[in-house]
Design a protein around this motif. Structure first.
Motif, mmCIF file in Angstrom:
data_model
loop_
_atom_site.group_PDB
_atom_site.id
_atom_site.type_symbol
_atom_site.label_atom_id
_atom_site.label_comp_id
_atom_site.label_asym_id
_atom_site.label_seq_id
_atom_site.Cartn_x
_atom_site.Cartn_y
_atom_site.Cartn_z
ATOM 1 N N LEU A 45 0.686 -1.305 0.042
ATOM 2 C CA LEU A 45 -0.180 0.020 0.175
ATOM 3 C C LEU A 45 0.919 1.398 0.121
ATOM 4 N N SER A 46 2.016 1.064 0.778
ATOM 5 C CA SER A 46 2.899 2.520 0.866
ATOM 6 C C SER A 46 3.386 2.916 -0.483
ATOM 7 N N ASN A 47 3.414 1.874 -1.473
ATOM 8 C CA ASN A 47 3.846 2.097 -2.794
ATOM 9 C C ASN A 47 3.151 2.330 -3.795
ATOM 10 N N LEU A 48 1.945 1.980 -3.534
ATOM 11 C CA LEU A 48 0.687 2.041 -4.581
ATOM 12 C C LEU A 48 0.542 3.107 -5.408
ATOM 13 N N GLU A 49 0.637 4.492 -4.845
ATOM 14 C CA GLU A 49 0.433 5.616 -5.420
ATOM 15 C C GLU A 49 1.569 5.882 -6.427
ATOM 16 N N THR A 51 3.150 3.935 -7.971
ATOM 17 C CA THR A 51 3.333 2.768 -8.991
ATOM 18 C C THR A 51 1.877 2.676 -10.034
ATOM 19 N N LEU A 52 1.169 3.474 -9.733
ATOM 20 C CA LEU A 52 -0.062 3.644 -10.612
ATOM 21 C C LEU A 52 0.019 3.775 -12.005
ATOM 22 N N ASN A 53 1.205 4.211 -12.470
ATOM 23 C CA ASN A 53 1.250 4.383 -13.995
ATOM 24 C C ASN A 53 1.845 3.309 -14.579
ATOM 25 N N SER A 54 2.425 2.136 -13.750
ATOM 26 C CA SER A 54 2.962 0.961 -14.029
ATOM 27 C C SER A 54 2.152 -0.250 -13.659
#
Length: 102
Positions: A45-49, A51-54
């Motif tokens: 969750l901490s990385n989700l925003e 990595t949205l473009n990939s």
């Protein structure tokens, strides 16, 4: 504002047991994912925003988000929906619910 859709552990297990190919997104931390998982992509969750473009999904794909008990995945569901993903389902009760059924 759309209703947050959920998927029950029993429905998910049934669909997986039929060999259905599902977009599973596990938003727990990497160590948790490696301790126990049912497959899918692991994007904490901490990385989700970031990595949205990939993300490997189309905005119309059904995406099933999950975590341990369903709270982090609900947050992930909100993030994805805010960014235009319109078929996101949260695993109700999280992976704990899956483990209880197995």
């Amino acid at each position: 504002m759309q209703l947050h859709r959920q998927i029950k552990a029993s429905e998910l297990i049934e669909r997986l047991s039929k060999g259905e190919s599902l977009n599973l997104l596990d938003v727990r931390e990497v160590i948790e994912f490696h301790t126990y998982n049912i497959g899918g992509d692991n994007i904490p969750l901490s990385n989700l925003e970031n990595t949205l473009n990939s993300l490997p999904y189309n905005k119309t794909d059904e995406i099933i988000v999950m975590c341990k008990v369903g709270l982090r995945s609900e947050t992930a569901q909100n993030i994805l929906e805010r960014h235009g993903y319109n078929n996101v389902r949260n695993l109700s009760g999280g992976l704990v619910a899956i483990q209880k059924l197995k």
